[in-house]
Design a protein around this motif. Structure first.
Motif, PDB file in Angstrom:
ATOM      1  N   ARG A 133       4.862   1.938  -1.548  1.00  0.00           N
ATOM      2  CA  ARG A 133       3.965   2.229  -1.497  1.00  0.00           C
ATOM      3  C   ARG A 133       4.357   2.287  -3.350  1.00  0.00           C
ATOM      4  NH1 ARG A 133       3.220   7.817   1.360  1.00  0.00           N
ATOM      5  NH2 ARG A 133       3.886   6.444   3.402  1.00  0.00           N
ATOM      6  N   LEU A 134       3.214   1.803  -3.774  1.00  0.00           N
ATOM      7  CA  LEU A 134       2.842   1.887  -5.477  1.00  0.00           C
ATOM      8  C   LEU A 134       2.609   2.727  -5.811  1.00  0.00           C
ATOM      9  CD1 LEU A 134       2.486  -0.339  -7.575  1.00  0.00           C
ATOM     10  CD2 LEU A 134       0.624  -0.986  -6.957  1.00  0.00           C
ATOM     11  N   GLY A 174       9.355  -0.927  -1.491  1.00  0.00           N
ATOM     12  CA  GLY A 174       8.581  -1.541  -1.598  1.00  0.00           C
ATOM     13  C   GLY A 174       6.807  -1.289  -0.761  1.00  0.00           C
ATOM     14  N   ALA A 219       1.375   0.219  -0.050  1.00  0.00           N
ATOM     15  CA  ALA A 219       0.706  -0.850  -0.020  1.00  0.00           C
ATOM     16  C   ALA A 219       1.837  -2.027   1.103  1.00  0.00           C
ATOM     17  CB  ALA A 219       2.165  -1.494  -1.140  1.00  0.00           C
ATOM     18  N   TRP A 233       7.285   0.944  -7.871  1.00  0.00           N
ATOM     19  CA  TRP A 233       6.938   0.912  -6.745  1.00  0.00           C
ATOM     20  C   TRP A 233       8.096   1.834  -5.839  1.00  0.00           C
ATOM     21  CZ3 TRP A 233       4.198  -2.494  -3.803  1.00  0.00           C
ATOM     22  CH2 TRP A 233       3.503  -3.810  -4.215  1.00  0.00           C
ATOM     23  N   LYS A 234       7.842   2.140  -5.026  1.00  0.00           N
ATOM     24  CA  LYS A 234       9.090   3.482  -3.937  1.00  0.00           C
ATOM     25  C   LYS A 234      10.304   1.267  -3.837  1.00  0.00           C
ATOM     26  CE  LYS A 234       9.491   4.984   0.087  1.00  0.00           C
ATOM     27  NZ  LYS A 234       8.758   5.832   1.752  1.00  0.00           N
ATOM     28  N   ARG A 250       7.727  -6.193  -6.944  1.00  0.00           N
ATOM     29  CA  ARG A 250       8.239  -5.235  -5.966  1.00  0.00           C
ATOM     30  C   ARG A 250       9.460  -5.991  -5.762  1.00  0.00           C
ATOM     31  NH1 ARG A 250       4.505  -5.654  -0.923  1.00  0.00           N
ATOM     32  NH2 ARG A 250       5.275  -4.266   0.314  1.00  0.00           N
TER      33      ARG A 250
END
Length: 83
Positions: free
Chosen positions: A55-56, A53, A70, A49-50, A4
Motif C-alpha cells: 500500500r501507498l 510494499g 498497490a 509505502w507500507k 518501495r
C-alpha cells in the motif's frame, strides 16, 4: 519521492497527481509506469509505502491522507475470500 521496499518502484508526487516509475530489469533503466490524477488533492507533501510494499499512503497540503492499494493481482477463493 519514495521508494518501495523491494527497490523496484519509485513514486514521485506533485500537484493533484503522483507518478509511478519501475525499474526495467533488462537495461536497468527507470520506466514510467503510470500517472494517478487525484482531483482536489493539491500539493503532495508526504508519501510512504507500507513496509511490505502492498500500500501507498499519500498526504496532501490540505491535510488529506489517502491510502492506495498497490496489489498487482488479486485471487478469489470460492468467491468469498480475496488474497
Amino acid at each position: 519521492r519514495v521508494r518501495r521496499s523491494s527497490g523496484e518502484t519509485v513514486v514521485v508526487g506533485s500537484f493533484n497527481r503522483f507518478r509511478i516509475f519501475t525499474i526495467n530489469q533488462h537495461d536497468n533503466s527507470w520506466q514510467d509506469s503510470g500517472l494517478k490524477h487525484v482531483e482536489n488533492l493539491y500539493t503532495v507533501t508526504a508519501l510512504a509505502w507500507k513496509q511490505d510494499g502492498s500500500r501507498l499512503t499519500v498526504g496532501s497540503l490540505c491535510g488529506a491522507v489517502d491510502l492506495y492499494d498497490a496489489c498487482i493481482r488479486r485471487v478469489r477463493y470460492k468467491g468469498k475470500f480475496e488474497f
